[in-house]
Write a protein that holds these residues in place. Structure first.
Motif, PDB file in Angstrom:
ATOM      1  N   LEU A   1       0.693  -1.270   0.082  1.00  0.00           N
ATOM      2  CA  LEU A   1       0.137   0.037  -0.119  1.00  0.00           C
ATOM      3  C   LEU A   1       0.782   1.121   0.112  1.00  0.00           C
ATOM      4  N   SER A   2       2.027   1.312   0.541  1.00  0.00           N
ATOM      5  CA  SER A   2       2.958   2.375   0.743  1.00  0.00           C
ATOM      6  C   SER A   2       3.499   2.699  -0.666  1.00  0.00           C
ATOM      7  N   ILE A   3       4.005   1.515  -1.188  1.00  0.00           N
ATOM      8  CA  ILE A   3       4.261   1.656  -2.660  1.00  0.00           C
ATOM      9  C   ILE A   3       3.324   2.161  -3.754  1.00  0.00           C
ATOM     10  N   VAL A   4       2.108   1.763  -3.552  1.00  0.00           N
ATOM     11  CA  VAL A   4       0.946   2.297  -4.116  1.00  0.00           C
ATOM     12  C   VAL A   4       0.888   3.680  -4.205  1.00  0.00           C
ATOM     13  N   GLU A   5       0.847   4.309  -2.858  1.00  0.00           N
ATOM     14  CA  GLU A   5       0.763   5.450  -2.491  1.00  0.00           C
ATOM     15  C   GLU A   5       1.853   6.366  -3.315  1.00  0.00           C
ATOM     16  N   ARG A   6       3.188   5.958  -3.149  1.00  0.00           N
ATOM     17  CA  ARG A   6       3.901   6.578  -3.774  1.00  0.00           C
ATOM     18  C   ARG A   6       4.254   6.620  -5.444  1.00  0.00           C
ATOM     19  N   LEU A   7       3.733   5.693  -5.978  1.00  0.00           N
ATOM     20  CA  LEU A   7       3.683   5.566  -7.442  1.00  0.00           C
ATOM     21  C   LEU A   7       2.408   6.480  -7.864  1.00  0.00           C
ATOM     22  N   LYS A   8       1.493   6.225  -7.052  1.00  0.00           N
ATOM     23  CA  LYS A   8       0.296   7.079  -7.352  1.00  0.00           C
ATOM     24  C   LYS A   8       0.700   8.555  -7.356  1.00  0.00           C
ATOM     25  N   ALA A   9       1.285   9.103  -6.314  1.00  0.00           N
ATOM     26  CA  ALA A   9       1.565  10.615  -6.382  1.00  0.00           C
ATOM     27  C   ALA A   9       2.625  10.808  -7.400  1.00  0.00           C
ATOM     28  N   GLN A  10       3.453   9.942  -7.823  1.00  0.00           N
ATOM     29  CA  GLN A  10       4.364  10.221  -8.860  1.00  0.00           C
ATOM     30  C   GLN A  10       3.694  10.294 -10.419  1.00  0.00           C
ATOM     31  N   GLY A  11       2.446   9.699 -10.363  1.00  0.00           N
ATOM     32  CA  GLY A  11       1.851   9.403 -11.973  1.00  0.00           C
ATOM     33  C   GLY A  11       2.277   8.189 -12.273  1.00  0.00           C
ATOM     34  N   ARG A  12       2.974   7.376 -11.453  1.00  0.00           N
ATOM     35  CA  ARG A  12       3.507   6.146 -11.994  1.00  0.00           C
ATOM     36  C   ARG A  12       2.845   4.727 -11.846  1.00  0.00           C
ATOM     37  N   LEU A  13       1.528   4.744 -11.184  1.00  0.00           N
ATOM     38  CA  LEU A  13       0.897   3.564 -10.876  1.00  0.00           C
ATOM     39  C   LEU A  13       0.088   3.051 -12.177  1.00  0.00           C
ATOM     40  N   ALA A  14       0.229   2.128 -12.433  1.00  0.00           N
ATOM     41  CA  ALA A  14      -0.458   1.572 -13.584  1.00  0.00           C
ATOM     42  C   ALA A  14      -1.708   0.658 -13.115  1.00  0.00           C
ATOM     43  N   GLY A  15      -1.650   0.155 -12.307  1.00  0.00           N
ATOM     44  CA  GLY A  15      -2.769  -0.631 -11.670  1.00  0.00           C
ATOM     45  C   GLY A  15      -2.435  -1.520 -10.526  1.00  0.00           C
ATOM     46  N   ARG A  16      -3.454  -2.041  -9.789  1.00  0.00           N
ATOM     47  CA  ARG A  16      -2.975  -2.752  -8.549  1.00  0.00           C
ATOM     48  C   ARG A  16      -4.074  -3.889  -8.314  1.00  0.00           C
ATOM     49  N   PHE A  17      -3.916  -4.742  -7.660  1.00  0.00           N
ATOM     50  CA  PHE A  17      -4.835  -5.861  -7.340  1.00  0.00           C
ATOM     51  C   PHE A  17      -4.330  -6.437  -6.098  1.00  0.00           C
ATOM     52  N   PHE A  18      -5.138  -6.356  -4.789  1.00  0.00           N
ATOM     53  CA  PHE A  18      -4.874  -6.638  -3.545  1.00  0.00           C
ATOM     54  C   PHE A  18      -6.032  -8.021  -3.366  1.00  0.00           C
ATOM     55  N   PHE A  19      -5.296  -9.344  -3.324  1.00  0.00           N
ATOM     56  CA  PHE A  19      -6.037 -10.574  -3.218  1.00  0.00           C
ATOM     57  C   PHE A  19      -6.192 -10.458  -1.586  1.00  0.00           C
ATOM     58  N   SER A  20      -7.500 -11.088  -1.353  1.00  0.00           N
ATOM     59  CA  SER A  20      -8.009 -11.032   0.028  1.00  0.00           C
ATOM     60  C   SER A  20      -8.851 -12.380   0.259  1.00  0.00           C
ATOM     61  N   ARG A  21      -8.354 -13.267   1.470  1.00  0.00           N
ATOM     62  CA  ARG A  21      -8.971 -14.552   1.782  1.00  0.00           C
ATOM     63  C   ARG A  21     -10.515 -14.063   2.231  1.00  0.00           C
ATOM     64  N   LYS A  22     -10.924 -12.898   2.687  1.00  0.00           N
ATOM     65  CA  LYS A  22     -12.200 -12.654   3.132  1.00  0.00           C
ATOM     66  C   LYS A  22     -13.197 -12.400   1.833  1.00  0.00           C
ATOM     67  N   ASP A  23     -12.709 -12.446   0.670  1.00  0.00           N
ATOM     68  CA  ASP A  23     -13.685 -11.875  -0.417  1.00  0.00           C
ATOM     69  C   ASP A  23     -13.167 -12.961  -1.566  1.00  0.00           C
ATOM     70  N   ALA A  24     -14.353 -13.706  -2.031  1.00  0.00           N
ATOM     71  CA  ALA A  24     -14.152 -14.831  -2.747  1.00  0.00           C
ATOM     72  C   ALA A  24     -13.764 -14.368  -4.163  1.00  0.00           C
ATOM     73  N   ARG A  25     -14.241 -13.032  -4.599  1.00  0.00           N
ATOM     74  CA  ARG A  25     -14.084 -12.600  -5.774  1.00  0.00           C
ATOM     75  C   ARG A  25     -12.359 -12.004  -5.802  1.00  0.00           C
ATOM     76  N   ARG A  26     -11.758 -11.998  -4.836  1.00  0.00           N
ATOM     77  CA  ARG A  26     -10.381 -11.251  -4.886  1.00  0.00           C
ATOM     78  C   ARG A  26      -9.602 -12.652  -4.478  1.00  0.00           C
ATOM     79  N   GLN A  27      -9.947 -13.930  -4.830  1.00  0.00           N
ATOM     80  CA  GLN A  27      -9.243 -14.976  -4.392  1.00  0.00           C
ATOM     81  C   GLN A  27      -8.699 -15.756  -5.524  1.00  0.00           C
ATOM     82  N   SER A  28      -9.182 -15.360  -6.801  1.00  0.00           N
ATOM     83  CA  SER A  28      -8.841 -16.075  -7.845  1.00  0.00           C
ATOM     84  C   SER A  28      -8.104 -15.034  -9.091  1.00  0.00           C
ATOM     85  N   LEU A  29      -7.453 -15.826  -9.847  1.00  0.00           N
ATOM     86  CA  LEU A  29      -6.896 -15.053 -10.925  1.00  0.00           C
ATOM     87  C   LEU A  29      -7.936 -14.448 -11.774  1.00  0.00           C
TER      88      LEU A  29
END
Length: 188
Positions: free
Chosen positions: A67-95
């Motif tokens: 998350l810290s890297i995301v914040e830094r990249l976003k602030a620099q206009g360098r964030l292309a995209g992000r995906f955070f997997f989660s065991r608590k959300d079935a939609r975030r457990q699969s490729l």
């Protein structure tokens, strides 16, 4: 037959927004892990090094670092995209959720990429079916949109603004087969 805006809305309704906008987690506290964060950002500045894989035991702070890297990249206009997997959300457990989510982020930030993504959905109306695989999503949701934005990204890279994607928790949520697919994806 659905129109272009309808296809875009279909994609938007398909993705787990928490995968890239989850506010239940916190970044590193100010003044902590500064060397690690600086080292990662310097690594990302090197065009020949495009992948960083953080690994460690559950609960050691990998997500906070990501998350810290995301914040830094976003602030620099360098964030292309992000995906955070989660065991608590079935939609975030699969490729199968990763590339539609990345495609949505690319399309929001780049109209030409959005057009390419919508074209992919128009050409293959069943692309968002639960039975479709990660490999089915790769060309229309990642490869082709990236080709569309590459010229503008290359121009910015010449100014030192390389783009990066951040993925977190992939090793904790994917099945062994999906994990092998992810390894292959990052190695190519």
């Amino acid at each position: 037959m659905l129109g272009q805006e309808d296809k875009w809305t279909l994609l938007a309704n398909h993705i787990p927004f928490g995968a890239y906008s989850d506010t239940s987690q916190a970044a590193c506290l100010d003044g902590t892990r500064t060397k690690l964060l600086t080292d990662i950002m310097q690594h990302l500045d090197q065009r020949s090094r495009s992948v960083i894989w953080l690994h460690g035991a559950v609960g050691t702070g990998k997500t906070a670092v990501a998350l810290s890297i995301v914040e830094r990249l976003k602030a620099q206009g360098r964030l292309a995209g992000r995906f955070f997997f989660s065991r608590k959300d079935a939609r975030r457990q699969s490729l199968n959720s990763v590339l539609p989510t990345i495609a949505y982020q690319l399309g929001v930030g780049h109209p030409l990429a959005r057009g390419q993504i919508v074209t992919g959905l128009m050409d293959d109306p069943g692309l968002l079916s639960l039975e479709r695989s990660y490999s089915d999503h790769l060309p229309p949701f990642f490869v082709q949109p990236l080709r569309t934005v590459k010229p503008s990204w290359d121009a910015n890279a010449a100014k030192g603004l390389t783009r990066s994607f951040v993925f977190d928790g992939i090793d904790e949520c994917c099945s062994p087969h999906e994990y092998e697919q992810a390894i292959h994806f990052f190695q190519s």
